[in-house]
Design a protein around this motif. Structure first.
Motif, PDB file in Angstrom:
ATOM      1  N   GLY A 139      56.686   6.158 -37.764  1.00 17.04           N
ATOM      2  CA  GLY A 139      56.226   7.455 -38.250  1.00 17.04           C
ATOM      3  C   GLY A 139      57.351   8.329 -38.784  1.00 17.04           C
ATOM      4  O   GLY A 139      57.216   9.548 -38.890  1.00 17.04           O
ATOM      5  N   LYS A 140      58.460   7.691 -39.153  1.00 16.13           N
ATOM      6  CA  LYS A 140      59.636   8.414 -39.629  1.00 16.13           C
ATOM      7  C   LYS A 140      59.333   9.244 -40.884  1.00 16.13           C
ATOM      8  O   LYS A 140      59.586  10.450 -40.922  1.00 16.13           O
ATOM      9  N   THR A 141      58.825   8.585 -41.900  1.00 11.74           N
ATOM     10  CA  THR A 141      58.594   9.267 -43.174  1.00 11.74           C
ATOM     11  C   THR A 141      57.558  10.385 -43.015  1.00 11.74           C
ATOM     12  O   THR A 141      57.735  11.490 -43.532  1.00 11.74           O
ATOM     13  N   THR A 142      56.507  10.097 -42.289  1.00  7.56           N
ATOM     14  CA  THR A 142      55.467  11.101 -42.045  1.00  7.56           C
ATOM     15  C   THR A 142      56.058  12.309 -41.317  1.00  7.56           C
ATOM     16  O   THR A 142      55.778  13.466 -41.664  1.00  7.56           O
ATOM     17  N   GLN A 173      56.582   7.300 -51.061  1.00  7.29           N
ATOM     18  CA  GLN A 173      55.901   7.997 -49.969  1.00  7.29           C
ATOM     19  C   GLN A 173      56.596   9.347 -49.706  1.00  7.29           C
ATOM     20  O   GLN A 173      55.945  10.379 -49.555  1.00  7.29           O
ATOM     21  N   ASP A 210      48.283  11.314 -30.358  1.00  6.39           N
ATOM     22  CA  ASP A 210      46.833  11.495 -30.485  1.00  6.39           C
ATOM     23  C   ASP A 210      46.109  10.169 -30.291  1.00  6.39           C
ATOM     24  O   ASP A 210      44.912  10.121 -30.139  1.00  6.39           O
ATOM     25  N   GLY A 254      57.443   1.862 -39.253  1.00  6.02           N
ATOM     26  CA  GLY A 254      56.087   1.990 -38.745  1.00  6.02           C
ATOM     27  C   GLY A 254      55.956   3.015 -37.636  1.00  6.02           C
ATOM     28  O   GLY A 254      54.855   3.353 -37.213  1.00  6.02           O
ATOM     29  N   GLU A 286      48.062  12.372 -38.400  1.00  3.92           N
ATOM     30  CA  GLU A 286      48.676  11.958 -39.652  1.00  3.92           C
ATOM     31  C   GLU A 286      48.847  13.105 -40.640  1.00  3.92           C
ATOM     32  O   GLU A 286      49.476  12.949 -41.679  1.00  3.92           O
TER      33      GLU A 286
HETATM   34  P1  GDP Z   1      57.917   4.837 -40.992  1.00 10.15           P
HETATM   35  O1  GDP Z   1      57.874   3.412 -41.397  1.00 10.15           O
HETATM   36  O2  GDP Z   1      58.623   5.016 -39.684  1.00 10.15           O
HETATM   37  O3  GDP Z   1      58.433   5.757 -42.042  1.00 10.15           O
HETATM   38  O4  GDP Z   1      56.398   5.247 -40.648  1.00 10.15           O
HETATM   39  P2  GDP Z   1      55.344   6.063 -41.512  1.00 10.15           P
HETATM   40  O5  GDP Z   1      55.724   7.487 -41.586  1.00 10.15           O
HETATM   41  O6  GDP Z   1      55.083   5.343 -42.775  1.00 10.15           O
HETATM   42  O7  GDP Z   1      54.096   5.985 -40.547  1.00 10.15           O
HETATM   43  C1  GDP Z   1      53.455   4.771 -40.194  1.00 10.15           C
HETATM   44  C2  GDP Z   1      51.973   5.049 -39.910  1.00 10.15           C
HETATM   45  O8  GDP Z   1      51.850   5.867 -38.760  1.00 10.15           O
HETATM   46  C3  GDP Z   1      51.295   5.802 -41.036  1.00 10.15           C
HETATM   47  O9  GDP Z   1      50.000   5.273 -41.213  1.00 10.15           O
HETATM   48  C4  GDP Z   1      51.229   7.237 -40.527  1.00 10.15           C
HETATM   49  O10 GDP Z   1      50.159   7.952 -41.061  1.00 10.15           O
HETATM   50  C5  GDP Z   1      51.064   7.011 -39.037  1.00 10.15           C
HETATM   51  N1  GDP Z   1      51.535   8.148 -38.216  1.00 10.15           N
HETATM   52  C6  GDP Z   1      52.731   8.760 -38.235  1.00 10.15           C
HETATM   53  N2  GDP Z   1      52.793   9.743 -37.308  1.00 10.15           N
HETATM   54  C7  GDP Z   1      51.595   9.769 -36.688  1.00 10.15           C
HETATM   55  C8  GDP Z   1      51.011  10.554 -35.613  1.00 10.15           C
HETATM   56  O11 GDP Z   1      51.630  11.460 -35.015  1.00 10.15           O
HETATM   57  N3  GDP Z   1      49.729  10.255 -35.263  1.00 10.15           N
HETATM   58  C9  GDP Z   1      49.021   9.250 -35.892  1.00 10.15           C
HETATM   59  N4  GDP Z   1      47.771   9.033 -35.481  1.00 10.15           N
HETATM   60  N5  GDP Z   1      49.534   8.506 -36.865  1.00 10.15           N
HETATM   61  C10 GDP Z   1      50.797   8.753 -37.273  1.00 10.15           C
END
Ligand code: GDP
Length: 302
Positions: free
Chosen positions: A112-115, A146, A257, A110, A283
């Motif tokens: 933001g790793k994948t993003t 994803q 942000d 959650g 995002e």
């Molecule tokens: P992971 O579980 O660590 O891989 O997390 P995800 O990449 O799935 O991101 C989790 C949520 O955080 C998603 O809804 C993303 O769109 C959001 N997210 C990731 N990076 C950012 C950011 O820099 N800003 C915002 N506002 N949302 C982000």
């Protein structure tokens, strides 16, 4: 300007500090400095780092280098920017000359790793690099899908688990192997971030790191921790745990942000001596920026 709009939660609390500066006079220096230390701790700075900052300011008050609230404010900003710079070392990725360069990306679910991997893939692909994504999060069902979508959007290759039973370290080994065979420039390794009592995330990550090195001894060239900028001081404990297991080389701070709490990151950098390399500010695929200590501090104390 969307950068660090979101250090807002911290900034709200830092309002107290602005008042301290506005009404400060030399006679009640000691009291003000104590209040400053408390206010920094309240703003997620963490006691050790808050103490260090205030101690430096106290010295300058004693030696007469600081005589006004404005000078004290300036010193506070300089000192925070200094901690973010000197303790952290270079904010550049250490990938010069490596082919492929391998980045292992870790962090709790959650965050933001994948993003962030998607954004990095886009950044390097648009610069002409051939990028391979390793779908090492084999535990979260949707994670590979994803990542596949990010691969499509950024024009990167992706290596996914061959079946349900494939282990994360095997997938990452294969990702590096594929990159070597393709002559690719960069491998971005996704990992699981699931915190679960019956399953040791840290052991699993250590295995992933070893497995990457088995295929390419000098890899991973970077181990990057993705931290959710909205988590406050809790991120310090997280960062320490990851650092002990996989020896972090950099931090990527996401969600700046939103209602982020930037103060905590100063403590992470100070206590771990690991630099922030990028910040996530949205995002979208372009919403990743190199970290700049001065703009970060400017956002805290505009
Ligand atoms: P992971 O579980 O660590 O891989 O997390 P995800 O990449 O799935 O991101 C989790 C949520 O955080 C998603 O809804 C993303 O769109 C959001 N997210 C990731 N990076 C950012 C950011 O820099 N800003 C915002 N506002 N949302 C982000």
């Amino acid at each position: 300007d969307r950068i660090f709009k979101g250090t807002s939660k911290t900034r709200e609390k830092l309002g107290v500090i602005e008042e301290l500066f506005a009404y400060w006079n030399l006679e009640d220096a000691d009291e003000t400095l104590e209040e400053l230390e408390d206010a920094l701790i309240m703003s997620d700075f963490g006691p050790k780092t808050a103490f260090k900052i205030v101690d430096g300011i106290r010295d300058k008050v004693k030696t007469g280098q600081i005589k006004t609230g404005e000078q004290m404010r300036f010193e506070l900003k300089t000192s925070i920017a200094g901690l973010l710079t000197s303790r952290g070392g270079s904010s550049e990725l250490a990938i010069e000359g490596a082919k492929p360069a391998v980045l292992l990306v870790v962090g709790v679910n959650g965050g933001g790793k994948t993003t962030t991997i998607g954004k990095l893939a886009h950044k390097f692909s648009s610069g002409g690099a051939q990028v391979v994504l390793g779908a090492g999060d084999t535990f979260r069902a949707a994670a590979a899908e994803q990542l596949e979508e990010w691969a499509r959007r950024s024009g990167a290759e992706i290596v996914r688990a061959a079946n349900d039973k494939a282990r994360p370290d095997t997938v990452l080994f294969q990702a590096v192997d594929t990159a070597v065979k393709l002559g690719a420039d960069l491998v971005l390794c996704d990992t699981s971030g699931r915190l679960h009592t019956n399953w040791n995330l840290m052991d699993e990550l250590a295995k992933c790191k070893r497995s990457i090195a088995k295929r390419l001894p000098e890899a991973p060239h970077e181990v990057l921790l993705v931290l959710d900028g909205t988590t406050g001081l809790n991120m310090l404990n997280q960062a320490k745990e990851f650092n002990e297991t996989v020896q972090l080389s950099g931090i990527i701070l996401t969600k700046l942000d939103g209602t982020a709490r930037g103060g905590a990151v100063v403590s992470v950098v100070d206590e771990l001596g690991v630099p922030v390399k990028f910040v996530g500010v949205g995002e979208g695929i372009e919403d990743l920026q190199p970290f700049n200590p001065e703009s970060f501090v400017e956002a805290l104390f505009p």
